[in-house]
Design an enzyme around this catalytic site. Structure first.
Site, PDB file in Angstrom:
ATOM      1  N   LYS A  33       0.809  -1.205   0.000  1.00 49.43           N
ATOM      2  CA  LYS A  33       0.000   0.000   0.000  1.00 49.43           C
ATOM      3  C   LYS A  33       0.854   1.273   0.000  1.00 49.43           C
ATOM      4  CE  LYS A  33      -1.100   1.416   3.864  1.00 49.43           C
ATOM      5  NZ  LYS A  33      -1.555   1.801   5.197  1.00 49.43           N
ATOM      6  N   THR A  34       1.805   1.325   0.936  1.00 53.10           N
ATOM      7  CA  THR A  34       2.623   2.532   1.042  1.00 53.10           C
ATOM      8  C   THR A  34       3.449   2.724  -0.214  1.00 53.10           C
ATOM      9  OG1 THR A  34       2.751   2.083   3.407  1.00 53.10           O
ATOM     10  CG2 THR A  34       4.212   3.772   2.545  1.00 53.10           C
ATOM     11  N   ASP A 221      -4.310   8.177   3.036  1.00 51.85           N
ATOM     12  CA  ASP A 221      -3.874   6.864   3.507  1.00 51.85           C
ATOM     13  C   ASP A 221      -4.888   6.357   4.540  1.00 51.85           C
ATOM     14  OD1 ASP A 221      -2.240   4.704   3.871  1.00 51.85           O
ATOM     15  OD2 ASP A 221      -0.931   5.699   5.316  1.00 51.85           O
ATOM     16  N   GLU A 222      -5.028   5.046   4.674  1.00 57.17           N
ATOM     17  CA  GLU A 222      -5.936   4.467   5.686  1.00 57.17           C
ATOM     18  C   GLU A 222      -7.313   5.126   5.631  1.00 57.17           C
ATOM     19  OE1 GLU A 222      -4.953   1.910   7.284  1.00 57.17           O
ATOM     20  OE2 GLU A 222      -2.879   2.112   7.987  1.00 57.17           O
ATOM     21  N   GLN A 256      -9.928  -3.901   7.384  1.00 52.71           N
ATOM     22  CA  GLN A 256      -9.063  -3.549   8.505  1.00 52.71           C
ATOM     23  C   GLN A 256      -9.556  -2.318   9.240  1.00 52.71           C
ATOM     24  OE1 GLN A 256      -4.691  -4.199   8.182  1.00 52.71           O
ATOM     25  NE2 GLN A 256      -5.109  -4.348   5.991  1.00 52.71           N
ATOM     26  N   ARG A 608      -0.751 -10.333  10.480  1.00 49.56           N
ATOM     27  CA  ARG A 608       0.536  -9.759  10.914  1.00 49.56           C
ATOM     28  C   ARG A 608       1.690 -10.736  10.719  1.00 49.56           C
ATOM     29  NH1 ARG A 608      -0.348  -5.550   9.625  1.00 49.56           N
ATOM     30  NH2 ARG A 608      -2.305  -6.457   8.933  1.00 49.56           N
TER      31      ARG A 608
END
Length: 740
Positions: A33-34, A221-222, A256, A608
């Site tokens: 994503k980043t 973002d997010e 998420q 994770r």
DNA sequence: GTGAGTCCCGTTTTT
DNA sequence: CGGGACTCAC
């Protein structure tokens, strides 16, 4: 330029090189994503499609903002780096702060306004209630804080709140009073930063037009974590998607979304898609983090949620190892097993820092810490006090705040008698009365006080004035240093028994100031700006509470809640306490919304892990001072059997309790560990062959665990936790119970 | 104004 | 059970 785009997968490439249009990128866990976000910005800039100052990138945390900036500067050639300064990259709150400082007059604020963090806000509310003589039993400060923030996040000023009952009408009154107190004191809370900026842009056409024209590309973002007000804020800057306005590029993952409880609204994703006519939603589903089994488990779990935007993670790596599931007798056994397993992993060469212990709630860390400690394994717990939240730092900041803004009553109250200078509750009360009479801040009311209180308080005022005068030309770090001495704080902690660490923290504050100056790139000779720079530093301290007590560098096992693990990854992950009532948490089980959020939390936890995932639960657990018997978590049942390997002695999936078992299983490698686990319970009572802790089946209520028993013979009753069907007392003579 | 004693309560948390 | 907030006595 072309090397920017190599190694992107087709979906990433599509997202990065999208023509200027509104876009929604559904980015699964570990899908890069980043990378997409940074590459998108770099690509836009390098292809000349946008000037750096036309870029606005918004994140939720300072950490994310920093990472974005760091990765971006690594991507862009130096010549661009200089101009990268023109970009606006930061958190919602940081950007709002910047806007409000730039247009403070239009926003109705003094230039040196202060920012209240949640703690300061709570203190301010308590002070308000006291001043108004409001019963804080009837109006609990925390509840009021939540109410006020909730209204602000819905974009509502007091007059716009629909008061549907007396209670709320009263809370609205207090909301009004709170607002005027903040205005009088020149302070702004977190929600206010957002709302004030929103109103500024909405009402002031020239300013709105200016920023609407300046920003050509807004990247978020997010996005699933945005609240209603933040979404409206974005809409305003993007001029609701009108032609010629900025293009919104939103990256997020509805699966998420785990912050509903603090106002995040996943619905924003759907709304955005509809309101901005996002044609094709791009899905990043290829995962670069985890082995297949882990992803399959995550996919299977999250499939149980309704109304998803839809996504299925996959990987090119193999299936990997099975997910290890462990059933322990008690929480202590669970902790022991985890520590044994960690030791074995470390022996096999895994680094401790690559191992995480996750839990649903902080209270669960205690047993784990205890066990780690006695085994001499170094560990680090996330979530303690953060640097700028420490008491001694708060005190030092309060003096600094009074220099910048003497009307800050929160700061005034905190240090007027710290270190003690004989100003007691009576003097403060008198001062508060005077302040009310003169409608002024506490500081400004001091001259109106007569008698002894007036004298001592006047000395304090003189102290603050001296501080302001003596620091007016000092560079920031020296300014802080001077205040630490002149306020008497240093002396106070020098005389305190346990003061050493606090003194070190105070010195660290000077370092923080030095770093701030260095990063802000301010010239050392900007002397007359000392107090303006101080205000910037104070804003920085409020907006960025600092590290979560990091002892970086040391190779330590990481302990944290599932919430704080979001965005991180580890070679091995232990997820403990997988029990009904704990995870999913009992407060969330009743309504679907709550349960689905718990499930997303489970999804976050599972994703994770890179290589190994361990899931565990205990038959009995000490909670709030009493032993509880929980059913195992429904989330375990949602994982397909083929993906797991049960490490319990008995058959997988048959019983939650074994009787009279004396030894224990093998850790995933090595031999059987002979140990005598405590039996969960063995109160001698005739229960017709049943025991407390045992799993039983009832014709009507289904499966449950016996949690207590009383009486005997024909009177014998047992209490059974049936999970969703509730906890019930049943007569043994009447109820038909079968061992499950 | 400090320290011991008492009571209450008990997800998740960033800004 | 354990931490935090609060009260009461010196």
């Amino acid at each position: 330029m072309s090397d920017l785009l190599v190694n992107l997968n087709p979906e990433q490439l599509q997202a990065v090189t999208l023509p200027p249009q509104h876009a929604l990128i559904l980015a699964g866990a570990g899908s890069g994503k980043t990378r997409v976000l940074t590459t998108r910005i770099a690509w836009l800039v390098q292809t000349g499609q946008v000037d750096p100052q036309g870029v606005l990138a918004v994140t939720f945390t300072n950490k994310a903002a920093k990472e974005l900036l760091a990765r971006l500067s690594a991507m862009l050639p130096l010549s661009f780096n200089r101009s990268a300064r023109g970009m606006w990259i930061g958190t919602f709150h940081g950007l709002c702060n910047r806007l409000l400082r730039a247009h403070h007059r239009d926003a109705g604020l003094p230039q040196l306004f202060q920012i209240l963090d949640s703690g300061d806000q709570l203190a301010a509310i308590k002070r308000l209630l006291k001043a108004l003589n409001v019963d804080d039993e009837k109006f609990p400060p925390r509840e009021l804080q939540h109410f006020i923030n909730g209204q602000k996040e819905a974009g509502l000023r007091p007059h716009a709140v629909e008061a549907w009952d007396d209670y709320t009408r009263h809370r609205v009154e207090l909301y009004i009073e709170y607002e005027s107190q903040c205005q009088r004191e020149s302070v702004v809370d977190f929600a206010e930063l957002l709302l004030r900026t929103y109103e500024l842009l909405e009402r002031n056409e020239p300013i709105r037009k200016h920023y609407q024209q300046r920003f050509r590309h807004i990247l978020v973002d997010e996005f699933q974590d945005t609240n209603k007000l933040q979404y409206r804020w974005l809409k305003l800057l993007a001029d609701a998607g009108r032609d010629g306005a900025a293009k919104l590029f939103c990256v997020g993952d509805d699966d998420q979304s785990i912050y509903r409880f603090r106002g995040a609204d996943v619905g924003n994703m759907r709304d955005f898609e509809r309101e901005f006519h996002v044609g094709n939603v791009i899905r990043l589903e290829q995962n670069y983090r985890s082995h297949g089994n882990i992803l399959d488990a995550a996919n299977a779990i999250i499939r149980h949620n309704a109304g998803r935007l839809g996504k299925n993670l996959w990987t090119e790596r193999g299936a990997g190892e099975p997910i290890r599931v462990f059933e322990a007798c008690g929480d202590l056994d669970e902790a022991r097993w985890i520590v044994d397993e960690i030791q074995s992993l470390v022996r096999d060469g895994m680094s401790r820092s690559g191992i995480a212990l996750l839990y649903r709630s902080n209270a669960q860390s205690r047993v784990l810490e205890h066990q780690l400690f006695s085994s001499g394994i170094s560990y680090r717990v996330y979530g303690g006090l953060r640097f700028f939240e420490r008491q001694e730092i708060k005190h030092a900041l309060a003096y600094l705040r009074l220099i910048a803004n003497p009307d800050d009553d929160t700061a005034f109250s905190r240090v007027v008698n710290f270190p003690t200078r004989g100003i007691g509750a009576r003097s403060i009360e008198a001062l508060q009365d005077a302040a009310r009479t003169w409608n002024s801040s506490l500081y400004a009311a001091v001259p109106h006080l007569a008698g002894k209180p007036g004298t001592v308080l006047a000395q304090f005022v003189r102290l603050v004035e001296d501080l302001r005068r003596d620091t007016a030309k000092l560079p920031l770090p020296e300014l802080v240093d001077h205040v630490l001495d002149a306020s008497g704080l240093r002396n106070h902690f020098r005389n305190e028994k346990e003061g050493q660490e606090r003194l070190e923290n105070l010195d660290e504050l000077i370092n923080a100031a030095a770093n701030f100056v260095a990063e802000a790139g301010v010239q050392a000779d900007a002397q007359d700006m000392a107090h303006a720079l101080l205000a910037d530093f104070l804003a920085h301290a409020s907006l960025e509470a600092g590290e979560h007590q990091a002892e970086a560098g040391s190779d330590a096992v990481q302990l944290m809640t599932v919430h704080s693990s979001k965005g991180l990854e580890f070679d091995a992950v232990f997820l403990s306490g997988l029990e009904e009532g704990l995870f999913p948490h009992e407060n969330s089980i009743l309504e679907t919304e709550g349960l689905e959020e718990e499930r997303r939390l489970m999804y976050v936890a599972v994703t994770r892990a890179r290589q190994r995932l361990y899931l565990s639960f205990a038959q009995s657990r000490m909670l709030h001072g009493q032993t509880r018997y929980n059913l195992r978590s429904r989330f375990l049942e949602e994982i397909p059997e083929g993906l797991t390997k049960w490490l319990s002695p008995l058959n997988p999936r048959t019983s939650a309790v074994r009787s009279g078992f004396g030894g224990y299983y093998q850790p995933s490698r090595g031999g059987v560990v002979a140990k005598a686990p405590e039996q969960p319970v063995s109160r001698s009572r005739d229960l017709g062959g049943l025991r407390v802790g045992q799993l039983v089946t009832h014709a009507k209520f289904g499966q449950g665990v016996i949690v207590a028993a009383e009486g005997s013979g024909a009177d014998a009753r047992v209490q059974i936790n049936f999970g969703a069907a509730g906890v019930k007392w049943l007569m043994l003579a009447v109820a038909k119970l079968d061992p499950a």
